[in-house]
Every structure is written in C-alpha cells, then in structure tokens.
Design a protein around this motif. Structure first.
Motif, PDB file in Angstrom:
ATOM      1  N   TYR A 109       0.796  -1.107  -0.080  1.00 30.06           N
ATOM      2  CA  TYR A 109      -0.236  -0.196  -0.015  1.00 30.06           C
ATOM      3  C   TYR A 109       0.778   1.243  -0.030  1.00 30.06           C
ATOM      4  CZ  TYR A 109      -3.121   3.691   1.917  1.00 30.06           C
ATOM      5  OH  TYR A 109      -3.859   4.818   1.938  1.00 30.06           O
ATOM      6  N   VAL A 110       1.833   1.337   1.102  1.00 30.39           N
ATOM      7  CA  VAL A 110       2.620   2.736   0.988  1.00 30.39           C
ATOM      8  C   VAL A 110       3.458   2.787  -0.360  1.00 30.39           C
ATOM      9  CG1 VAL A 110       2.599   2.760   3.732  1.00 30.39           C
ATOM     10  CG2 VAL A 110       4.266   1.511   2.572  1.00 30.39           C
ATOM     11  N   MET A 111       4.111   1.745  -0.704  1.00 27.44           N
ATOM     12  CA  MET A 111       4.832   1.859  -1.988  1.00 27.44           C
ATOM     13  C   MET A 111       4.010   2.213  -3.327  1.00 27.44           C
ATOM     14  SD  MET A 111       7.600  -1.040  -1.991  1.00 27.44           S
ATOM     15  CE  MET A 111       8.492  -0.327  -3.541  1.00 27.44           C
ATOM     16  N   VAL A 122      -0.632 -10.789  -2.088  1.00 25.72           N
ATOM     17  CA  VAL A 122      -0.763 -10.974  -0.517  1.00 25.72           C
ATOM     18  C   VAL A 122      -2.129 -11.628  -0.354  1.00 25.72           C
ATOM     19  CG1 VAL A 122       0.442  -8.811  -0.224  1.00 25.72           C
ATOM     20  CG2 VAL A 122      -1.900  -8.574  -0.558  1.00 25.72           C
ATOM     21  N   GLY A 123      -2.342 -11.828   0.871  1.00 26.39           N
ATOM     22  CA  GLY A 123      -3.814 -12.695   1.220  1.00 26.39           C
ATOM     23  C   GLY A 123      -4.755 -11.858   1.536  1.00 26.39           C
ATOM     24  N   GLY A 124      -4.964 -10.806   1.271  1.00 28.82           N
ATOM     25  CA  GLY A 124      -6.411 -10.154   1.513  1.00 28.82           C
ATOM     26  C   GLY A 124      -6.505  -8.874   0.456  1.00 28.82           C
ATOM     27  N   ILE A 125      -7.498  -8.196   0.622  1.00 29.39           N
ATOM     28  CA  ILE A 125      -7.697  -7.156  -0.327  1.00 29.39           C
ATOM     29  C   ILE A 125      -7.165  -5.779   0.381  1.00 29.39           C
ATOM     30  CG2 ILE A 125      -9.466  -5.596  -1.366  1.00 29.39           C
ATOM     31  CD1 ILE A 125      -9.319  -8.199  -2.693  1.00 29.39           C
ATOM     32  N   ILE A 126      -6.185  -5.043  -0.389  1.00 26.82           N
ATOM     33  CA  ILE A 126      -5.691  -3.592   0.151  1.00 26.82           C
ATOM     34  C   ILE A 126      -6.558  -2.646   0.075  1.00 26.82           C
ATOM     35  CG2 ILE A 126      -3.964  -2.215  -0.126  1.00 26.82           C
ATOM     36  CD1 ILE A 126      -2.099  -4.491  -1.452  1.00 26.82           C
ATOM     37  N   PRO A 127      -6.998  -1.827   1.186  1.00 31.27           N
ATOM     38  CA  PRO A 127      -7.889  -0.841   1.125  1.00 31.27           C
ATOM     39  C   PRO A 127      -7.418   0.234  -0.041  1.00 31.27           C
ATOM     40  CG  PRO A 127      -6.635  -0.717   2.970  1.00 31.27           C
ATOM     41  CD  PRO A 127      -6.430  -2.179   2.619  1.00 31.27           C
ATOM     42  N   CYS A 264      -3.112   4.867  11.809  1.00 30.89           N
ATOM     43  CA  CYS A 264      -4.495   4.971  12.150  1.00 30.89           C
ATOM     44  C   CYS A 264      -4.896   3.518  12.645  1.00 30.89           C
ATOM     45  CB  CYS A 264      -5.467   5.472  11.116  1.00 30.89           C
ATOM     46  SG  CYS A 264      -5.672   4.632   9.656  1.00 30.89           S
ATOM     47  N   LEU A 265      -3.930   2.569  12.670  1.00 30.50           N
ATOM     48  CA  LEU A 265      -4.376   1.143  13.107  1.00 30.50           C
ATOM     49  C   LEU A 265      -4.423   1.073  14.730  1.00 30.50           C
ATOM     50  CD1 LEU A 265      -2.177  -0.735  10.532  1.00 30.50           C
ATOM     51  CD2 LEU A 265      -4.576  -0.299  10.304  1.00 30.50           C
ATOM     52  N   LYS A 266      -5.105   0.361  15.315  1.00 34.91           N
ATOM     53  CA  LYS A 266      -5.289   0.127  16.719  1.00 34.91           C
ATOM     54  C   LYS A 266      -4.273  -1.010  17.426  1.00 34.91           C
ATOM     55  CE  LYS A 266     -10.020   1.682  16.954  1.00 34.91           C
ATOM     56  NZ  LYS A 266      -9.715   3.287  17.716  1.00 34.91           N
ATOM     57  N   GLY A 267      -3.939  -0.722  18.471  1.00 34.84           N
ATOM     58  CA  GLY A 267      -3.179  -1.721  19.009  1.00 34.84           C
ATOM     59  C   GLY A 267      -1.707  -2.105  19.093  1.00 34.84           C
ATOM     60  N   VAL A 268      -1.064  -2.377  20.010  1.00 37.63           N
ATOM     61  CA  VAL A 268       0.376  -2.667  19.923  1.00 37.63           C
ATOM     62  C   VAL A 268       1.108  -3.463  18.818  1.00 37.63           C
ATOM     63  CG1 VAL A 268       0.422  -4.336  21.730  1.00 37.63           C
ATOM     64  CG2 VAL A 268       2.363  -2.966  21.538  1.00 37.63           C
ATOM     65  N   VAL A 291       7.261   7.475   1.386  1.00 38.44           N
ATOM     66  CA  VAL A 291       6.285   6.486   1.941  1.00 38.44           C
ATOM     67  C   VAL A 291       5.750   7.070   3.246  1.00 38.44           C
ATOM     68  CG1 VAL A 291       7.193   4.694   0.637  1.00 38.44           C
ATOM     69  CG2 VAL A 291       8.164   4.945   2.950  1.00 38.44           C
ATOM     70  N   ASN A 292       6.608   7.751   4.090  1.00 39.23           N
ATOM     71  CA  ASN A 292       6.208   7.925   5.587  1.00 39.23           C
ATOM     72  C   ASN A 292       4.796   8.430   5.831  1.00 39.23           C
ATOM     73  OD1 ASN A 292       8.776   7.093   6.453  1.00 39.23           O
ATOM     74  ND2 ASN A 292       9.722   9.110   6.728  1.00 39.23           N
ATOM     75  N   GLU A 293       4.415   9.379   4.908  1.00 37.05           N
ATOM     76  CA  GLU A 293       2.900  10.092   5.099  1.00 37.05           C
ATOM     77  C   GLU A 293       1.935   9.206   4.948  1.00 37.05           C
ATOM     78  OE1 GLU A 293       1.601  12.812   1.835  1.00 37.05           O
ATOM     79  OE2 GLU A 293       3.663  12.325   0.995  1.00 37.05           O
ATOM     80  N   HIS A 294       2.159   7.813   4.136  1.00 40.39           N
ATOM     81  CA  HIS A 294       1.233   7.029   3.662  1.00 40.39           C
ATOM     82  C   HIS A 294       0.825   6.058   4.600  1.00 40.39           C
ATOM     83  CE1 HIS A 294       1.173   8.947  -0.211  1.00 40.39           C
ATOM     84  NE2 HIS A 294       2.393   8.812  -0.242  1.00 40.39           N
ATOM     85  N   PHE A 295       1.803   5.936   5.760  1.00 33.40           N
ATOM     86  CA  PHE A 295       1.231   4.991   6.814  1.00 33.40           C
ATOM     87  C   PHE A 295       0.201   5.268   7.554  1.00 33.40           C
ATOM     88  CE2 PHE A 295       5.672   3.531   6.160  1.00 33.40           C
ATOM     89  CZ  PHE A 295       5.391   2.181   6.556  1.00 33.40           C
ATOM     90  N   ALA A 296      -0.222   6.923   7.495  1.00 27.86           N
ATOM     91  CA  ALA A 296      -1.353   7.212   8.335  1.00 27.86           C
ATOM     92  C   ALA A 296      -2.655   6.975   7.537  1.00 27.86           C
ATOM     93  CB  ALA A 296      -0.887   8.785   8.593  1.00 27.86           C
ATOM     94  N   THR A 297      -2.651   6.732   6.500  1.00 29.17           N
ATOM     95  CA  THR A 297      -3.799   6.560   5.705  1.00 29.17           C
ATOM     96  C   THR A 297      -4.110   4.931   5.280  1.00 29.17           C
ATOM     97  OG1 THR A 297      -2.936   6.751   3.447  1.00 29.17           O
ATOM     98  CG2 THR A 297      -3.631   8.608   4.292  1.00 29.17           C
TER      99      THR A 297
END
Length: 455
Positions: A109-111, A122-127, A264-268, A291-297
C-alpha cells in the motif's frame, strides 16, 4: 489463488479456474479476463494446461483426477508463487504466525501510494487499491509467505521479515513450536546471497530462532537485523502515544531518531507491524520520505478489525483472528473505545485448533464485557469428542468475569438471537476465520427488517 490468477493475467497468460461459490474474488479475476466456473467438474479442465491447486483441494477432486489421467503438470499454489518470485529482482517476504497479511499489505500500500509501482501477491484485499496482487515493472516484489502447511520452505527471498513464531496449525506441526522452528530453519537456509532476516526479538519464538543461528552459521552470507519496542535492537519503536483514532511513535535506527510515524491502526501489534514494514523498506533502500506519510492513511486489510456496519449507536466489526494471540491483540485494541460495551462473538476455527490451544483460548477474552461462542467451524475436519463450543463456554464462564453464552446454529441464527439483546453504545466484534464474517451482514439485515415493519 485469486492473487496468483491476477498476476498471471497481467503478465499475459490465459487463466481459467473453478470455485465452489461465486465471490468478489471470482468477479475480480473474471473482469481481468479469466474464465471461472462455479463448481468443480472435469469438463472445466482444458487438455493442454498447467493445474495449480490450493491446499483445500483434495486428491478426489474431479478436476485433479482428470489432470492425472491426461498427465498434466499439477502444482501447489506455493510452487507457482515460488516460480514467480524467482523471476523478480528483489523479493521481500513477510512471514510469521501472525501479521503476514497486514505487513505485506501495508508494504504494498505505502509503495503504491508513493508511486513506486511494486509487484505483490498478498492474502487479502488492500484498502483503497482494492487489489490483492499486481504485476509491475518495479524491481521490488512483495509477498505473504504462508507457513501453515510447511510450503514456506520453497521460497528464496532477498529480505525475510519474521513477525513472530508461536504454536499454531498443530494438525500439521505435531511438535508445536519445535516443528515450526525446524521449518523456518530450512526456509532461511534457502535465502538469497547476502540476504537479510529482519526479526522481531520481542517474540520468544523468534528469539529461539535467532539463538539457533548464533550457534549455526546462516547460509549465503545472510545476516540478521532486529526490531523491537523499546529494546536495544537495530530498529526500535519508542515514545508510543495511543489515541482513539491514531497511534504515534518514534522510529530509531542504531539508536538515532529516523522519523515520528503516525498510523490509524489500533493496538500494540500494529506498532510492531508498521515498524516491521518501515524497517524492511529502509533496508531495501527505499526513499522513506516518499512513503512515511502514507502509513497514516492505511486503514487495515479486509477482515482485520474492519468496521462493517453501524445502526442505532451499535458498531459492528469483523476480524479474522482465530488464534488466541490474535484474539487477545484484537480485543486489547478495543480498549480505545471509551465507555462502550464490547461484545466478542467467537467462532472457533477447526476442532484441532480448539483442542490444542484450549487453555490459551481461555486467557484470550479478558478485555470484553460479554462473550458469545458459536458452533465450531469445522473447515472439513471431523468432530473430536469433548471438544465443542458448549464445553468451551462452560469452562470459560469459570475463568472470566464477563458473562458468556453459547449460541448454536448457523450465523444467521446467531444474529437472530443476538440482535434483540443489543443496545446503543455496544461494540460487536466477530472473531474467526469461517462464516462469522457474515455476522455483520445478518445483523444489518435484521435492522433493515425491523425498520420496515416499524418496530
């Protein structure tokens, strides 16, 4: 399987296949030009093809039987992924008992969002991207490497991320963690020349793996790099702040601050996941400013604490968690919902997993206000005497303070019995790898029905 199909279609191959049910995955590959049959039948098999099958396909399958009669080559899905990866210049493989889908999806995603055009399966649909695979011209290839059936030993990557190692898939790994570690030792012996293993040394299983390699030299001039939360490791997360809608933490490399990352993901567990992805891209030589900014979305992969509906102040979430550690992580994330009543609806996945991890499951439900246990999702297994939801619920009642109950029947029936007990402010979290994913849809349908009759 649909990710492999999409990759091949994008590369110009002719692809056909079959599934027992229609689904969004089937529709996605059909749109790309695949011919897909619903139902397995020998007439689906062309006379001049290569057969690729998943672990779920048995020897008695009519299509496999025809392929054998015709002498057609038959490959497991892992053989195809291994073959694809051999032709990719720089291969990042995400592995471990938990977090593979999230880390491989987050990396892709971030790339993608940074315009770097990676290839990935990958093993699931990427948002947002709404895809689980892509065949691109960029030198980086990203894949989720599944250990569940031992086929992980077929892969040879430049960079292997080991998120964690715990006892699971005990129908295959008869000696538990020892068997898993043996498989990973074989897997890592196949790493590419000058490869790197990025290891989470906060995890005890991974620690054992690293310890083994302090006594036995790694192959092909490979080396370990490590990550942790607050530890003395190559990559480290510190100064973590958990808020209701986001998490912020510092990333250090060799003791020096690199960035403050917002997710914006929850949990440790998602701090670990995000740190693993950031570190792996840093190792791969990616310009991290891109890529840094895209982790937040990144809102998470499908079925990973995924919000699937809301009505009358009641929120419904769906989560694939089916191992005690995963369930504990998901439910601990729910603590960010202040003054909300959290209801965990747990569908045990496989009789063997429930039997082998019975005591661990007993300790997984401490962060909830109510637990509902559905019937076991057998996943083609035969029942095991004494291993059932009724017995599990009865014992769980003695172990936790929250009320517990067993609701039998299919998920439609579970929703029907659960619905009248819900009230505004409730958080409902469906947990499991089976049909529990339909719980949200059934609850929303019941609410629509209630509105129609004006009741």
């Amino acid at each position: 399987m649909s990710g492999l199909a999409k990759y091949l279609l994008q590369k110009g191959f002719e692809v056909s296949g079959s599934d027992i049910n229609d689904s969004k995955y089937v529709q996605n590959v059909k749109k790309l030009g695949a011919k897909v049959f619903i139902g397995h039948d020998e007439s689906n098999v062309p006379d001049d093809c290569i057969i690729v099958a998943s672990t779920a396909i048995r020897e008695s399958n009519p299509e496999i039987q025809k392929a054998k009669r015709l002498g057609l080559p038959i490959y497991h899905r892992s053989d195809l992924l291994a073959e694809i990866s051999k032709n990719e210049e720089y291969f990042i493989g995400y592995s471990g008992t938990h977090g593979k889908t999230t880390t491989s999806g987050l990396c892709s995603y971030v790339m993608e969002k940074a315009g770097l055009k990676p290839s990935y399966i990958v093993g699931g649909i990427i948002p947002e991207i709404n895809a689980n695979a892509n065949a691109a011209l960029d030198k980086i290839f990203i894949a989720e490497l599944d250990e569940s059936d031992g086929t992980i030993v077929k892969y040879s990557a430049n960079l292997v991320v080991v998120n964690n190692l715990e006892p699971d898939h005990l129908d295959f790994y008869k000696n538990g963690l020892d068997s898993i570690l043996e498989t990973f030792e074989t897997f890592l012996s196949n790493i590419r020349e000058n490869g790197i293993i990025l290891a989470n040394t906060d995890n005890e299983g991974v620690k054992r793996l690293v310890k083994y390699y302090t006594e036995h030299k790694l192959a092909h001039n490979a080396k370990f790099m490590t990550y942790s939360i607050g530890g003395n490791t190559d990559y480290c997360a510190k100064n973590i702040t958990y808020a209701e809608d986001y998490t912020i933490f510092d990333i250090l490399y060799k003791g020096e601050l690199q960035t403050t990352l917002k997710i914006c993901l929850k949990g440790v567990h998602n701090v670990y996941n995000s740190l693993a992805v950031w570190a792996s891209l840093h190792i791969a030589g990616i310009d991290m400013e891109l890529v840094n900014e895209h982790f937040a979305t990144f809102s998470g992969m499908g079925r990973r604490f995924q919000k699937v509906g809301e009505f009358d102040g009641i929120s419904i979430y769906d989560d694939y968690a089916h191992h005690p550690t995963e369930i504990k992580a998901t439910l601990s994330s729910s603590k960010s919902f202040k003054n909300r009543n959290v209801i965990a609806v747990f569908q045990p996945h496989r009789y063997t997993r429930l039997q082998n991890l019975w005591n661990e499951f007993m300790g997984a439900f401490s962060d909830v206000d109510r637990v509902v246990v559905t019937d076991v999702y057998a996943a083609s297994e035969d029942p095991i005497e004494g291993v059932n939801s009724e017995a599990f619920t009865s014992e769980l009642k003695e172990k936790i303070d929250a009320p517990c109950e067993n609701i039998s029947g299919d998920i439609k029936e579970v929703a029907k019995k659960l619905f009248p007990t819900l009230k505004s402010g409730d958080i409902v979290i469906g947990l499991g790898a089976g049909t529990i994913t339909n719980l949200g849809k059934e609850l929303l349908a019941l609410n629509e029905e209630r509105i129609k009759v004006g009741n």
